[in-house]
Write a protein that holds these residues in place. Sequence first.
Motif, PDB file in Angstrom:
ATOM      1  N   PHE A 101      -0.101  -7.681   2.747  1.00  0.00           N
ATOM      2  CA  PHE A 101      -1.063  -6.645   2.359  1.00  0.00           C
ATOM      3  C   PHE A 101      -0.566  -5.275   2.827  1.00  0.00           C
ATOM      4  CE2 PHE A 101      -5.026  -9.647   2.632  1.00  0.00           C
ATOM      5  CZ  PHE A 101      -4.532 -10.369   1.567  1.00  0.00           C
ATOM      6  N   PHE A 102      -0.108  -5.223   4.060  1.00  0.00           N
ATOM      7  CA  PHE A 102       0.373  -3.960   4.638  1.00  0.00           C
ATOM      8  C   PHE A 102       1.522  -3.386   3.801  1.00  0.00           C
ATOM      9  CE2 PHE A 102       2.646  -1.223   7.562  1.00  0.00           C
ATOM     10  CZ  PHE A 102       1.646  -0.634   8.316  1.00  0.00           C
ATOM     11  N   LYS A 103       2.437  -4.244   3.415  1.00  0.00           N
ATOM     12  CA  LYS A 103       3.605  -3.807   2.650  1.00  0.00           C
ATOM     13  C   LYS A 103       3.222  -3.263   1.280  1.00  0.00           C
ATOM     14  CE  LYS A 103       7.912  -5.531   0.583  1.00  0.00           C
ATOM     15  NZ  LYS A 103       8.764  -6.727   0.368  1.00  0.00           N
ATOM     16  N   CYS A 104       2.295  -3.928   0.592  1.00  0.00           N
ATOM     17  CA  CYS A 104       1.988  -3.523  -0.783  1.00  0.00           C
ATOM     18  C   CYS A 104       1.002  -2.365  -0.859  1.00  0.00           C
ATOM     19  CB  CYS A 104       1.503  -4.710  -1.606  1.00  0.00           C
ATOM     20  SG  CYS A 104      -0.197  -5.232  -1.261  1.00  0.00           S
ATOM     21  N   LEU A 105       0.403  -1.978   0.266  1.00  0.00           N
ATOM     22  CA  LEU A 105      -0.506  -0.842   0.275  1.00  0.00           C
ATOM     23  C   LEU A 105       0.233   0.481   0.425  1.00  0.00           C
ATOM     24  CD1 LEU A 105      -3.473  -2.092   2.492  1.00  0.00           C
ATOM     25  CD2 LEU A 105      -3.639  -1.318   0.115  1.00  0.00           C
ATOM     26  N   LYS A 106      -0.292   1.501  -0.209  1.00  0.00           N
ATOM     27  CA  LYS A 106       0.228   2.843  -0.022  1.00  0.00           C
ATOM     28  C   LYS A 106      -0.196   3.356   1.354  1.00  0.00           C
ATOM     29  CE  LYS A 106      -0.372   3.817  -4.965  1.00  0.00           C
ATOM     30  NZ  LYS A 106      -1.112   4.624  -5.964  1.00  0.00           N
ATOM     31  N   PRO A 107       0.514   4.332   1.921  1.00  0.00           N
ATOM     32  CA  PRO A 107       0.048   4.939   3.174  1.00  0.00           C
ATOM     33  C   PRO A 107      -1.382   5.448   3.001  1.00  0.00           C
ATOM     34  CG  PRO A 107       2.283   5.647   2.685  1.00  0.00           C
ATOM     35  CD  PRO A 107       1.816   4.885   1.481  1.00  0.00           C
ATOM     36  N   GLY A 108      -2.236   5.136   3.953  1.00  0.00           N
ATOM     37  CA  GLY A 108      -3.640   5.497   3.833  1.00  0.00           C
ATOM     38  C   GLY A 108      -4.459   4.469   3.079  1.00  0.00           C
ATOM     39  N   GLY A 109      -3.795   3.426   2.588  1.00  0.00           N
ATOM     40  CA  GLY A 109      -4.492   2.376   1.849  1.00  0.00           C
ATOM     41  C   GLY A 109      -5.446   1.598   2.737  1.00  0.00           C
TER      42      GLY A 109
ATOM     43  N   GLU B 235       4.036  -0.429  -1.526  1.00  0.00           N
ATOM     44  CA  GLU B 235       3.196   0.761  -1.737  1.00  0.00           C
ATOM     45  C   GLU B 235       2.708   0.875  -3.182  1.00  0.00           C
ATOM     46  OE1 GLU B 235       5.171   4.220  -0.219  1.00  0.00           O
ATOM     47  OE2 GLU B 235       5.484   3.334   1.762  1.00  0.00           O
ATOM     48  N   SER B 236       2.232  -0.248  -3.740  1.00  0.00           N
ATOM     49  CA  SER B 236       1.799  -0.251  -5.141  1.00  0.00           C
ATOM     50  C   SER B 236       0.287  -0.311  -5.312  1.00  0.00           C
ATOM     51  CB  SER B 236       2.442  -1.429  -5.882  1.00  0.00           C
ATOM     52  OG  SER B 236       2.165  -2.659  -5.242  1.00  0.00           O
ATOM     53  N   PHE B 237      -0.479  -0.513  -4.217  1.00  0.00           N
ATOM     54  CA  PHE B 237      -1.935  -0.586  -4.308  1.00  0.00           C
ATOM     55  C   PHE B 237      -2.590   0.398  -3.345  1.00  0.00           C
ATOM     56  CE2 PHE B 237      -0.578  -4.782  -5.782  1.00  0.00           C
ATOM     57  CZ  PHE B 237      -1.335  -4.921  -6.942  1.00  0.00           C
ATOM     58  N   ASP B 238      -3.775   0.841  -3.747  1.00  0.00           N
ATOM     59  CA  ASP B 238      -4.578   1.713  -2.877  1.00  0.00           C
ATOM     60  C   ASP B 238      -5.523   0.909  -2.001  1.00  0.00           C
ATOM     61  OD1 ASP B 238      -3.978   4.561  -4.026  1.00  0.00           O
ATOM     62  OD2 ASP B 238      -4.380   3.331  -5.782  1.00  0.00           O
ATOM     63  N   VAL B 239      -5.928  -0.251  -2.492  1.00  0.00           N
ATOM     64  CA  VAL B 239      -6.909  -1.084  -1.780  1.00  0.00           C
ATOM     65  C   VAL B 239      -6.560  -2.553  -1.963  1.00  0.00           C
ATOM     66  CG1 VAL B 239      -9.322  -1.864  -1.783  1.00  0.00           C
ATOM     67  CG2 VAL B 239      -8.810   0.580  -1.960  1.00  0.00           C
ATOM     68  N   VAL B 240      -6.734  -3.337  -0.894  1.00  0.00           N
ATOM     69  CA  VAL B 240      -6.742  -4.801  -0.981  1.00  0.00           C
ATOM     70  C   VAL B 240      -8.154  -5.255  -0.641  1.00  0.00           C
ATOM     71  CG1 VAL B 240      -5.892  -6.957  -0.051  1.00  0.00           C
ATOM     72  CG2 VAL B 240      -4.305  -5.061  -0.394  1.00  0.00           C
ATOM     73  N   TYR B 241      -8.730  -6.046  -1.540  1.00  0.00           N
ATOM     74  CA  TYR B 241     -10.126  -6.479  -1.430  1.00  0.00           C
ATOM     75  C   TYR B 241     -10.143  -7.998  -1.524  1.00  0.00           C
ATOM     76  CZ  TYR B 241     -15.068  -6.876  -3.034  1.00  0.00           C
ATOM     77  OH  TYR B 241     -16.401  -7.191  -3.199  1.00  0.00           O
ATOM     78  N   SER B 242     -10.922  -8.658  -0.660  1.00  0.00           N
ATOM     79  CA  SER B 242     -10.960 -10.119  -0.689  1.00  0.00           C
ATOM     80  C   SER B 242     -12.302 -10.603  -0.174  1.00  0.00           C
ATOM     81  CB  SER B 242      -9.831 -10.704   0.157  1.00  0.00           C
ATOM     82  OG  SER B 242      -9.835 -12.117   0.107  1.00  0.00           O
TER      83      SER B 242
END
Length: 459
Positions: free
Chosen positions: A339-347, A315-322
């Motif tokens: 990606f799912f793991k490192c995104l915040k809820p709602g990411g 939960e350390s990122f708001d967006v993953v972009y590629s």
Amino acid sequence: MTSAEVSEILSYLPDCNGKVVVELGAGTGNLTSELAKKAEKVIAIDNSEDLISKNKEVNQHLENVVFTVSDVTKLNLDNESIDIIVATKQVFTLEDNQVQSVFQNFLSWLRPDGYLFFVETSKSKSGVDSSGHIIPIREIEVYEAFYSSVSVPCDSDSYYGFDLVLSRTSEATLKEDGDCDMIWLLEKVKKDNSQAHGFQSFREFLDKKQYSTRGILLYEKIFGRTFVSTGGIDTTKEFLQLLNLQKGQKVLDVGGGIGGGAFYMAKTYGVKVVSVDLSFNMTQIGLERAKEVGCGPDQVVFEIADATKREYPAESFDVVYSRDVILHIADKLSLFKKFFKCLKPGGKVLISDYCCSPNKHSDLFKAYVQQRGYNLLSPAAYGKVLEEAGFINVKAEDKTQQFADILKIEIERTESNKEEFIKQFDEDGYNYIVDGWKEKLVRVELGDQRWGLFYAEKP
């Protein structure tokens, strides 16, 4: 070692639970005590008896810590007895042959799938030995040559070597003048001659074949300054509107290339971007372009890292972009779970990528995919993998017609600037780009090659 340096090292280390950890350059022990909280055993080593004595005074109550005074060049540990090695400032003062020997020892001491984390003084700093003599600081590429060239026999067809997980500047040691240390995380892996199209690692394949420095600059010429993805700045602006980026958010740009998308996000939306790419060549050019456009490490941080191995805090990122990168990766499900793991809820996730039709493919297309080493899915199948990883509100769009239109625009623009292109490069470079783009159009017209745009959210 400062508390910020300790925190940074711990954030990059793999899980130490139940592991045997060697800490080289243990000093007075503020990292030692943190490692001991999870590790089964910590071997704290320093060449200074005074520092180890102070470390022992602080941490002697910890029953899982062994304190040792030794020079790294004289250290003798059992082969395959260590899970993780943490080495801070251990080799920059050594002669080249000594550094090579030390990395060979590191590889031998580690168990298969073990990790080496090391920090070294960057090339922009000066080193001073105990006599006050200036020690030349090695280029980053030299350290990479050291760890890439060591190996340990495994069997008749295989050997053990290091794979890069992460390489980046240290934020904890960053100074106003730009000086900082460099950090690396490596994994001991089993390799064979059939890996990565005959290269020792997939990264070597990228840097020496597909993404050589010349190749990257040729791509940049057709895509536009700082970009190496389809449509350059135009598609970047269009696609980012889907994300509703907010100032202060944190974005992970996977396969960030030479930084175009990251720079635009940072400057336009006020977000902080971590741009991760496995290619050293891409990242080095990206760092040069960052200076050119005026984006500092407080806005865009570059990492040379393998996205399939790099573990970011939950939960350390708001967006993953590629953009047009995941085509290189076979196990997309495992990556999307990361990606799912490192995104915040709602990411949110936003990806564009090369795809293929769900039908049988022409021999021409099969040969192209094999030569490139791509792993392609149809747009619909791609979206299903995102759903399987746990994402909701998944939108999988087939953007092949837009892809074809962009290719035609890029070809026309390049042909109209032929003289300038040849002057900057040469006729071979011009033909490589124009012919390559026309071949893409042929594959699209055959119905084989597709281009997808994917959006998804974490609940």
